[in-house]
Write a protein that holds these residues in place. Structure first.
Motif, PDB file in Angstrom:
ATOM      1  N   ALA A  18       0.654  -1.317   0.135  1.00 41.50           N
ATOM      2  CA  ALA A  18      -0.004  -0.038   0.116  1.00 41.50           C
ATOM      3  C   ALA A  18       0.990   1.279   0.031  1.00 41.50           C
ATOM      4  N   GLN A  19       2.170   1.280   0.549  1.00 45.34           N
ATOM      5  CA  GLN A  19       2.825   2.320   0.660  1.00 45.34           C
ATOM      6  C   GLN A  19       3.930   2.465  -0.859  1.00 45.34           C
ATOM      7  N   LEU A  20       3.584   1.633  -1.838  1.00 46.90           N
ATOM      8  CA  LEU A  20       4.174   1.612  -3.125  1.00 46.90           C
ATOM      9  C   LEU A  20       3.381   2.306  -4.003  1.00 46.90           C
ATOM     10  N   SER A  21       3.837   2.823  -5.309  1.00 49.09           N
ATOM     11  CA  SER A  21       3.323   3.151  -6.164  1.00 49.09           C
ATOM     12  C   SER A  21       2.019   2.295  -6.670  1.00 49.09           C
ATOM     13  N   PRO A  22       0.842   2.608  -7.117  1.00 47.75           N
ATOM     14  CA  PRO A  22       0.056   1.594  -7.557  1.00 47.75           C
ATOM     15  C   PRO A  22       0.859   0.879  -8.588  1.00 47.75           C
ATOM     16  N   ARG A  23       1.458   1.247  -9.668  1.00 48.84           N
ATOM     17  CA  ARG A  23       2.171   0.317 -10.623  1.00 48.84           C
ATOM     18  C   ARG A  23       3.029  -0.643 -10.048  1.00 48.84           C
ATOM     19  N   GLN A  24       3.855  -0.261  -9.095  1.00 46.78           N
ATOM     20  CA  GLN A  24       4.987  -1.259  -8.480  1.00 46.78           C
ATOM     21  C   GLN A  24       4.183  -2.316  -7.700  1.00 46.78           C
ATOM     22  N   ALA A  25       3.140  -1.808  -6.803  1.00 52.35           N
ATOM     23  CA  ALA A  25       2.316  -2.772  -6.241  1.00 52.35           C
ATOM     24  C   ALA A  25       1.720  -3.689  -7.172  1.00 52.35           C
ATOM     25  N   GLU A  26       1.089  -3.237  -8.239  1.00 50.00           N
ATOM     26  CA  GLU A  26       0.518  -4.342  -9.290  1.00 50.00           C
ATOM     27  C   GLU A  26       1.559  -5.263  -9.890  1.00 50.00           C
ATOM     28  N   VAL A  27       2.973  -4.763 -10.100  1.00 49.50           N
ATOM     29  CA  VAL A  27       3.699  -5.519 -10.426  1.00 49.50           C
ATOM     30  C   VAL A  27       4.365  -6.692  -9.468  1.00 49.50           C
ATOM     31  N   MET A  28       4.184  -6.160  -8.321  1.00 48.94           N
ATOM     32  CA  MET A  28       4.613  -7.284  -7.291  1.00 48.94           C
ATOM     33  C   MET A  28       3.586  -8.277  -7.163  1.00 48.94           C
ATOM     34  N   ARG A  29       2.532  -7.904  -7.385  1.00 50.84           N
ATOM     35  CA  ARG A  29       1.350  -8.833  -7.033  1.00 50.84           C
ATOM     36  C   ARG A  29       1.149  -9.892  -8.327  1.00 50.84           C
ATOM     37  N   ALA A  39       8.218 -12.807 -17.567  1.00 52.22           N
ATOM     38  CA  ALA A  39       7.775 -12.613 -18.992  1.00 52.22           C
ATOM     39  C   ALA A  39       6.096 -12.863 -19.145  1.00 52.22           C
ATOM     40  N   ASP A  40       5.675 -13.528 -18.132  1.00 50.58           N
ATOM     41  CA  ASP A  40       4.165 -13.772 -17.968  1.00 50.58           C
ATOM     42  C   ASP A  40       3.508 -12.670 -17.285  1.00 50.58           C
ATOM     43  N   ALA A  41       4.338 -11.906 -16.334  1.00 41.73           N
ATOM     44  CA  ALA A  41       3.671 -10.859 -15.696  1.00 41.73           C
ATOM     45  C   ALA A  41       3.693  -9.662 -16.500  1.00 41.73           C
ATOM     46  N   ALA A  42       4.717  -9.710 -17.442  1.00 42.77           N
ATOM     47  CA  ALA A  42       4.960  -8.515 -18.343  1.00 42.77           C
ATOM     48  C   ALA A  42       3.795  -8.532 -19.568  1.00 42.77           C
ATOM     49  N   ALA A  43       3.531  -9.890 -19.831  1.00 46.48           N
ATOM     50  CA  ALA A  43       2.363 -10.132 -20.888  1.00 46.48           C
ATOM     51  C   ALA A  43       1.109  -9.599 -20.160  1.00 46.48           C
ATOM     52  N   GLU A  44       0.736  -9.933 -19.050  1.00 43.07           N
ATOM     53  CA  GLU A  44      -0.178  -9.725 -18.503  1.00 43.07           C
ATOM     54  C   GLU A  44      -0.747  -8.109 -18.101  1.00 43.07           C
ATOM     55  N   LEU A  45       0.569  -7.468 -17.852  1.00 40.72           N
ATOM     56  CA  LEU A  45       0.388  -6.134 -17.492  1.00 40.72           C
ATOM     57  C   LEU A  45       0.485  -5.442 -18.677  1.00 40.72           C
ATOM     58  N   GLY A  46       0.845  -5.857 -19.896  1.00 44.05           N
ATOM     59  CA  GLY A  46       1.115  -5.069 -21.117  1.00 44.05           C
ATOM     60  C   GLY A  46       2.292  -4.342 -21.012  1.00 44.05           C
ATOM     61  N   ILE A  47       3.426  -4.678 -20.420  1.00 39.04           N
ATOM     62  CA  ILE A  47       4.676  -4.045 -20.303  1.00 39.04           C
ATOM     63  C   ILE A  47       5.978  -4.928 -20.746  1.00 39.04           C
ATOM     64  N   THR A  48       7.017  -4.350 -20.995  1.00 38.48           N
ATOM     65  CA  THR A  48       8.143  -5.290 -21.239  1.00 38.48           C
ATOM     66  C   THR A  48       8.721  -6.089 -19.982  1.00 38.48           C
ATOM     67  N   PRO A  49       9.359  -7.394 -20.138  1.00 40.05           N
ATOM     68  CA  PRO A  49       9.984  -7.945 -18.999  1.00 40.05           C
ATOM     69  C   PRO A  49      11.045  -7.034 -18.369  1.00 40.05           C
ATOM     70  N   THR A  50      11.629  -6.052 -19.296  1.00 36.06           N
ATOM     71  CA  THR A  50      12.507  -5.163 -18.551  1.00 36.06           C
ATOM     72  C   THR A  50      11.894  -4.439 -17.573  1.00 36.06           C
ATOM     73  N   GLY A  51      10.560  -3.897 -17.971  1.00 34.04           N
ATOM     74  CA  GLY A  51       9.883  -2.888 -16.997  1.00 34.04           C
ATOM     75  C   GLY A  51       9.418  -3.422 -15.827  1.00 34.04           C
TER      76      GLY A  51
END
Length: 80
Positions: A18-29, A39-51
């Motif tokens: 809850a103390q992270l940015s919404p995007r960081q929390a979303e990536v961690m979840r 790679a799977d998380a990146a595909a789900e979130l619509g960002i690159t694996p590097t992101g």
């Protein structure tokens, strides 16, 4: 007793997220907590694996800071 420990740990993790940015929390979840590959998380979130990896590094550094433990990763230090 074990269930209480697990419940407390979940609450602590959610409080930290809850103390992270919404995007960081979303990536961690989507990656770490869901035990998905980058790679799977990146595909789900619509960002690159590097992101995903960059967001993970920043999020983990911030979470360590919030817990009073600084990150050993010099690239993760002093991030906003």
């Amino acid at each position: 007793e074990r269930r209480d420990e697990i419940a407390h740990a979940r609450e602590r993790v959610e409080a930290l997220l809850a103390q992270l940015s919404p995007r960081q929390a979303e990536v961690m979840r989507a990656s770490v907590l869901a035990e998905r590959s980058t790679a799977d998380a990146a595909a789900e979130l619509g960002i690159t694996p590097t992101g995903v990896r960059a967001a993970q590094v920043r999020a983990m550094a911030q979470m360590r800071e919030l817990c009073g433990a600084r990150s050993p990763n010099p690239q993760a230090l002093n991030l906003t």
